[in-house]
Design an enzyme around this catalytic site. Sequence first.
Site, PDB file in Angstrom:
ATOM      1  CE  LYS A  64     -22.689  16.990  23.273  1.00  0.00           C
ATOM      2  NZ  LYS A  64     -21.419  16.376  23.177  1.00  0.00           N
ATOM      3  CG  ASP A  70     -24.654  15.702  26.607  1.00  0.00           C
ATOM      4  OD1 ASP A  70     -24.110  16.585  27.283  1.00  0.00           O
ATOM      5  OD2 ASP A  70     -24.020  14.839  25.976  1.00  0.00           O
TER       6      ASP A  70
HETATM    7  P1  ATP Z   1     -23.042  11.761  24.304  1.00  0.00           P
HETATM    8  O1  ATP Z   1     -22.404  12.734  23.350  1.00  0.00           O
HETATM    9  O2  ATP Z   1     -24.367  12.248  24.895  1.00  0.00           O
HETATM   10  O3  ATP Z   1     -22.113  11.143  25.287  1.00  0.00           O
HETATM   11  P2  ATP Z   1     -22.892   9.902  22.155  1.00  0.00           P
HETATM   12  O4  ATP Z   1     -23.235  10.785  20.991  1.00  0.00           O
HETATM   13  O5  ATP Z   1     -21.454   9.636  22.388  1.00  0.00           O
HETATM   14  O6  ATP Z   1     -23.560  10.515  23.432  1.00  0.00           O
HETATM   15  P3  ATP Z   1     -25.030   8.119  21.510  1.00  0.00           P
HETATM   16  O7  ATP Z   1     -25.174   8.230  20.018  1.00  0.00           O
HETATM   17  O8  ATP Z   1     -26.060   8.772  22.328  1.00  0.00           O
HETATM   18  O9  ATP Z   1     -23.579   8.531  21.985  1.00  0.00           O
HETATM   19  O10 ATP Z   1     -24.966   6.556  21.811  1.00  0.00           O
HETATM   20  C1  ATP Z   1     -24.370   5.990  22.965  1.00  0.00           C
HETATM   21  C2  ATP Z   1     -25.000   4.604  23.188  1.00  0.00           C
HETATM   22  O11 ATP Z   1     -26.337   4.816  23.647  1.00  0.00           O
HETATM   23  C3  ATP Z   1     -25.145   3.788  21.911  1.00  0.00           C
HETATM   24  O12 ATP Z   1     -24.084   2.907  21.784  1.00  0.00           O
HETATM   25  C4  ATP Z   1     -26.482   3.077  22.055  1.00  0.00           C
HETATM   26  O13 ATP Z   1     -26.292   1.744  22.502  1.00  0.00           O
HETATM   27  C5  ATP Z   1     -27.202   3.797  23.178  1.00  0.00           C
HETATM   28  N1  ATP Z   1     -28.454   4.479  22.771  1.00  0.00           N
HETATM   29  C6  ATP Z   1     -29.559   4.549  23.518  1.00  0.00           C
HETATM   30  N2  ATP Z   1     -30.516   5.275  22.919  1.00  0.00           N
HETATM   31  C7  ATP Z   1     -30.003   5.702  21.746  1.00  0.00           C
HETATM   32  C8  ATP Z   1     -30.534   6.510  20.690  1.00  0.00           C
HETATM   33  N3  ATP Z   1     -31.792   6.993  20.711  1.00  0.00           N
HETATM   34  N4  ATP Z   1     -29.710   6.793  19.669  1.00  0.00           N
HETATM   35  C9  ATP Z   1     -28.443   6.307  19.656  1.00  0.00           C
HETATM   36  N5  ATP Z   1     -27.920   5.523  20.609  1.00  0.00           N
HETATM   37  C10 ATP Z   1     -28.678   5.217  21.655  1.00  0.00           C
END
Ligand code: ATP
Length: 316
Positions: free
Chosen positions: A11, A141
């Site tokens: 998203k 989210d």
């Molecule tokens: P959001 O936009 O929901 O805040 P994000 O996109 O910034 O999330 P993610 O890609 O979800 O960030 O990753 C944040 C942290 O979560 C990563 O550094 C990783 O250590 C951890 N993590 C846990 N599960 C997952 C997963 N399935 N995919 C990616 N990262 C994950």
Amino acid sequence: MRTYQLIAPAKINLYLEIIGDRPDGYHELVMILQSIALGDHLEIRSNGTQGVNLHCNHPLVPLDNTNIAVRAAELMIVEFPEAFAKYGGVDITIDKHIPVAAGLAGGSTDGAAVLLGLDLLWKLGLTVPQLQSLGAKLGSDVPFCVGGGTAIATGRGEKLDPIHDLDNLWVVLAKYNNLSVSTPWAYQTYKKQFGDSYINDKTGITSRTSQLHSGPFVQAISEGNGSRIGQLLHNDLEKVVLPKYPQVEQLKQVLKAAGGLGTMMSGSGPTVFTLCQSQTEAERIKNIVKDEIKDGNLELWVTKLSSNGIQVINNE
Ligand code: ATP
């Protein structure tokens, strides 16, 4: 053994306004969330054991129970012990396409896919609202990621009001793969700098939410008016992330100068995106940015806005 294959879309935030803080430590937000066609591919397979095993091809994704996909499976085991006793554990494979720690809800959407995958594998027949309330236990989210599309999200992001789907636009995403921004840091810093103007009374919060509902942004979305949407993009977290990360600020400026309908950082960053009217325009902007910033760590994607949440693509 049965297997489901699912696509879990990322998203972007078209709008992110921080209204106040909350007793639970989260912030009170008003957002417009939008699914995009870039998604992780997941396979969820009954393994006939009592365990949950995760496989993932991305070095930055944890494989233990700090992974939200594993936490989603553990939540389902606790919530539906009889189904777990009957069908047993699962092997989850994540083929990661969404950049990690990028502000694109990559982990949250994987969690949402596991909830739906287990619902199907265990023949539970859960409704979307039921899956969303399970998702709210995993992360703010996750409920949005279940149904996807275009929605106003309030509370800490888990209360959703779907609005008119916006799937006629394209988007260029840009991110340095050696840069990540801590989401808790971004919110804490925002609070330190702007906490004095927080609103915490219920009436104030409700009135901000209804302003967005009846305001020009939702109107532009319902008309599919890309130029107006581009002008109205907004993210409060840019106020703290851009000054601290000059690379993100520079990336935003280069993307903006390259054209398109509007440019903004997604979530707490560091991904920056530009909305475009067509794929051709998006590819043109991607090439301009690639030529202008000669940095091996810069990654660029072109994808479309999407009206889809988690999709099942195959079962056997
Ligand atoms: P959001 O936009 O929901 O805040 P994000 O996109 O910034 O999330 P993610 O890609 O979800 O960030 O990753 C944040 C942290 O979560 C990563 O550094 C990783 O250590 C951890 N993590 C846990 N599960 C997952 C997963 N399935 N995919 C990616 N990262 C994950």
